[in-house]
Design a protein around this motif. Structure first.
Motif, PDB file in Angstrom:
ATOM      1  N   ALA A   2       1.244   3.569 -24.334  1.00  0.00           N
ATOM      2  CA  ALA A   2       1.151   4.847 -23.626  1.00  0.00           C
ATOM      3  C   ALA A   2      -0.106   4.899 -22.763  1.00  0.00           C
ATOM      4  O   ALA A   2      -1.132   4.294 -23.089  1.00  0.00           O
ATOM      5  CB  ALA A   2       1.142   5.993 -24.627  1.00  0.00           C
ATOM      6  N   SER A   6      -0.314  11.562 -23.837  1.00  0.00           N
ATOM      7  CA  SER A   6       0.885  10.809 -24.190  1.00  0.00           C
ATOM      8  C   SER A   6       0.752  10.202 -25.584  1.00  0.00           C
ATOM      9  O   SER A   6       1.711  10.185 -26.370  1.00  0.00           O
ATOM     10  CB  SER A   6       1.124   9.710 -23.157  1.00  0.00           C
ATOM     11  N   ARG A   7      -0.423   9.713 -25.921  1.00  0.00           N
ATOM     12  CA  ARG A   7      -0.647   9.129 -27.247  1.00  0.00           C
ATOM     13  C   ARG A   7      -0.580  10.188 -28.340  1.00  0.00           C
ATOM     14  O   ARG A   7      -0.019   9.960 -29.413  1.00  0.00           O
ATOM     15  CB  ARG A   7      -1.994   8.416 -27.272  1.00  0.00           C
ATOM     16  N   ARG A  66       2.995  11.046 -29.119  1.00  0.00           N
ATOM     17  CA  ARG A  66       3.658  10.025 -29.951  1.00  0.00           C
ATOM     18  C   ARG A  66       3.214  10.134 -31.406  1.00  0.00           C
ATOM     19  O   ARG A  66       4.009   9.935 -32.315  1.00  0.00           O
ATOM     20  CB  ARG A  66       3.374   8.639 -29.378  1.00  0.00           C
TER      21      ARG A  66
END
Length: 301
Positions: free
Chosen positions: A211, A216-217, A220
């Motif tokens: 990512a 974004s991380r 997840r």
């Protein structure tokens, strides 16, 4: 006196020891006998090197120079592999570093060893973890160290919520009477959760490493905690009937334990800093479900 050949065998030249020993064995076999002699020694015959044999495949501890040994009941779990490759406590094996012609290629993380303990072996252990080009490039970096540490913390928080809920059920739903023995009732449930975490850890970590950007991380990670939390609920439901509890108190105890699990999982998301990223990583009904869980906990008393 002895023949010349016998004399040579009794007093071989240092450079001929290996050849002479072989000749002695062959001669003993020809005579129909195979003999060996042994004797004790007060002095060490082999120096203790803590396994530091310059094995190009063995990681070496940074804190105390020694090569890694897999215990007789050990396995290459996500905890073990993370410790060896991403904790910063072990020097990677020399051949674990990609050559110039391997850089930028899809790789496999291969871990193999004979598990062994005190004068016994636990068998051959092996695990293979596929890695994309991006993950292979970032696996031995501080990014992997940090992100894998976050995942370990996330797993611990979910595990704690499951442990506490099972212990509460075992204590007949009486929060002030939970003891060490009640926590021990959660061993089976926690082992099942850890098996799921083990299967999910590296795929999720690889997804996180691929990512771009913190948002974004975090999304997840939130998705991972949500999925693991659902598994914790399923395991709790399966284990409920197997947890000893007084029959007259079981209905309330199960309700309290289930509510405690939901609250614990919600607190786990909050303490991990992922609550605000939950909708990004899960379905649109997450907020409604969280509100429903809050009401369930309040109504359980």
């Amino acid at each position: 006196g002895p023949s010349d050949r016998e004399a040579d065998h009794r007093h071989p030249e240092p450079a001929q020891c290996g050849l002479t020993f072989t000749a002695d064995i062959e001669q003993a076999r020809m005579d129909g006998k195979l003999m060996a002699r042994k004797a004790g020694s007060k002095a060490a015959r082999i120096a203790s090197v803590n396994g530091l044999t310059d094995d190009p495949w063995a990681p070496v501890s940074i804190e105390k120079p020694r090569s890694y040994t897999l215990g007789d009941s050990g396995a290459f779990t996500y905890r073990t592999l993370r410790e060896l490759t991403m904790s910063g406590k072990w020097t990677p094996a020399p051949l674990a570093n990609a050559d110039e012609d391997e850089a930028g290629q899809t790789m496999l993380l291969v871990a193999e060893a004979f598990a062994r303990g005190n004068s016994k072996t636990g068998g051959f252990r092996s695990r293979v973890v596929p890695m994309s080009k991006t993950v292979a490039r970032r696996m031995l970096t501080t990014t992997a160290t940090d992100q894998s540490s976050y995942l370990m913390d996330d797993i611990s928080r979910v595990d704690k919520a499951l442990r506490n809920s099972v212990a509460l059920l075992a204590a007949n739903g009486l929060r002030d009477e939970v003891t060490k023995d009640h926590y021990a009732r959660a061993i089976t449930a926690r082992a099942q959760l850890d098996e799921h975490a083990d299967a999910m850890f590296f795929p999720v970590l690889c997804d996180i490493l691929e990512a771009d950007g913190d948002a974004s991380r975090l999304a997840r990670r939130a998705r991972f905690m949500w999925d693991l939390s659902d598994l914790a609920r399923a395991i709790f439901s399966e284990q409920c009937s197997a947890i000893p509890c007084k029959a007259v108190m079981r209905p309330r105890a199960e309700a309290r334990a289930a509510a405690a699990l939901d609250k614990g999982l919600r607190d786990a998301l909050t303490s991990s800093g992922l609550a605000d990223h939950l909708l990004v990583g899960t379905d649109a009904n997450a907020a409604v479900r969280n509100h429903s869980q809050e009401e369930t906990y309040e109504n359980a008393g």
